[in-house]
Design a protein around this motif. Structure first.
Motif, PDB file in Angstrom:
ATOM      1  N   ILE A   1      -0.493  21.233 -19.711  1.00  8.88           N
ATOM      2  CA  ILE A   1      -0.357  21.411 -18.266  1.00  8.88           C
ATOM      3  C   ILE A   1       0.032  22.849 -17.906  1.00  8.88           C
ATOM      4  O   ILE A   1      -0.150  23.290 -16.777  1.00  8.88           O
ATOM      5  CB  ILE A   1       0.656  20.394 -17.693  1.00  8.88           C
ATOM      6  CG1 ILE A   1       0.474  20.245 -16.195  1.00  8.88           C
ATOM      7  CG2 ILE A   1       2.083  20.772 -18.079  1.00  8.88           C
ATOM      8  CD1 ILE A   1       1.188  19.041 -15.616  1.00  8.88           C
ATOM      9  N   SER A   2       0.541  23.588 -18.894  1.00 10.94           N
ATOM     10  CA  SER A   2       1.068  24.930 -18.665  1.00 10.94           C
ATOM     11  C   SER A   2       0.029  26.011 -18.950  1.00 10.94           C
ATOM     12  O   SER A   2      -0.481  26.110 -20.072  1.00 10.94           O
ATOM     13  CB  SER A   2       2.292  25.149 -19.568  1.00 10.94           C
ATOM     14  OG  SER A   2       2.601  26.518 -19.667  1.00 10.94           O
ATOM     15  N   ASN A   3      -0.263  26.841 -17.950  1.00 15.14           N
ATOM     16  CA  ASN A   3      -1.175  27.966 -18.167  1.00 15.14           C
ATOM     17  C   ASN A   3      -0.626  28.921 -19.220  1.00 15.14           C
ATOM     18  O   ASN A   3      -1.380  29.479 -20.017  1.00 15.14           O
ATOM     19  CB  ASN A   3      -1.415  28.722 -16.861  1.00 15.14           C
ATOM     20  CG  ASN A   3      -2.360  27.994 -15.940  1.00 15.14           C
ATOM     21  OD1 ASN A   3      -3.254  27.284 -16.382  1.00 15.14           O
ATOM     22  ND2 ASN A   3      -2.161  28.163 -14.650  1.00 15.14           N
ATOM     23  N   GLU A   4       0.690  29.107 -19.228  1.00 12.44           N
ATOM     24  CA  GLU A   4       1.307  30.015 -20.196  1.00 12.44           C
ATOM     25  C   GLU A   4       1.104  29.523 -21.625  1.00 12.44           C
ATOM     26  O   GLU A   4       0.798  30.298 -22.536  1.00 12.44           O
ATOM     27  CB  GLU A   4       2.807  30.183 -19.906  1.00 12.44           C
ATOM     28  CG  GLU A   4       3.117  30.907 -18.613  1.00 12.44           C
ATOM     29  CD  GLU A   4       3.037  30.021 -17.366  1.00 12.44           C
ATOM     30  OE1 GLU A   4       2.925  28.775 -17.496  1.00 12.44           O
ATOM     31  OE2 GLU A   4       3.055  30.580 -16.260  1.00 12.44           O
ATOM     32  N   MET A   5       1.279  28.224 -21.836  1.00 12.08           N
ATOM     33  CA  MET A   5       1.091  27.663 -23.176  1.00 12.08           C
ATOM     34  C   MET A   5      -0.371  27.743 -23.596  1.00 12.08           C
ATOM     35  O   MET A   5      -0.685  28.040 -24.754  1.00 12.08           O
ATOM     36  CB  MET A   5       1.582  26.219 -23.230  1.00 12.08           C
ATOM     37  CG  MET A   5       1.586  25.634 -24.619  1.00 12.08           C
ATOM     38  SD  MET A   5       2.544  26.537 -25.852  1.00 12.08           S
ATOM     39  CE  MET A   5       4.195  26.209 -25.283  1.00 12.08           C
ATOM     40  N   LEU A   6      -1.280  27.504 -22.672  1.00 10.70           N
ATOM     41  CA  LEU A   6      -2.708  27.607 -22.986  1.00 10.70           C
ATOM     42  C   LEU A   6      -3.080  29.042 -23.346  1.00 10.70           C
ATOM     43  O   LEU A   6      -3.867  29.270 -24.266  1.00 10.70           O
ATOM     44  CB  LEU A   6      -3.547  27.107 -21.814  1.00 10.70           C
ATOM     45  CG  LEU A   6      -3.499  25.599 -21.585  1.00 10.70           C
ATOM     46  CD1 LEU A   6      -4.154  25.250 -20.259  1.00 10.70           C
ATOM     47  CD2 LEU A   6      -4.150  24.843 -22.722  1.00 10.70           C
TER      48      LEU A   6
END
Length: 84
Positions: free
Chosen positions: A42-47
Motif C-alpha cells: 500500500i506504501s509508495n515508499e516501500m514499492l
C-alpha cells in the motif's frame, strides 16, 4: 526463514504473489530463482525501495500498489505469502 519459504514453494509453480512490506529481500530472492514474482504494498515508499532493490539485483518483479487485505486480481498464483 527464507530457506523454509523456498522449500514451501512447489518446484512446479512459476508465479508467486508477495506482500512487499517487510519481505523485499525474500521477493528478490525468489525472482533470482526465476520465479515470476508479483509484489503488492500500500506504501509508495516501500514499492520504490523494493523496485530499487530489484533493479540493483538485476531481477524483474511486477510491483502493484494496493491493500493486500482487500486485494483482487484475475491472475492465478501457485504461492501467496503475506506477512500481515
Amino acid at each position: 526463514m527464507i530457506l523454509f519459504l523456498m522449500e514451501l514453494a512447489p518446484a512446479q509453480i512459476d508465479q508467486i504473489l508477495f506482500q512487499v512490506n517487510i519481505i523485499v529481500l525474500i521477493s528478490v530472492m525468489f525472482a533470482e530463482k526465476e520465479y515470476d514474482v508479483t509484489a503488492v504494498d500500500i506504501s509508495n515508499e516501500m514499492l520504490t525501495l523494493a523496485d530499487s532493490r530489484a533493479f540493483d539485483r538485476g531481477v524483474k518483479i511486477k510491483f502493484l500498489r494496493g491493500d493486500i487485505s482487500n486485494f483482487f486480481c484475475e491472475e492465478k498464483y501457485g504461492f501467496i505469502y503475506s506477512a500481515c
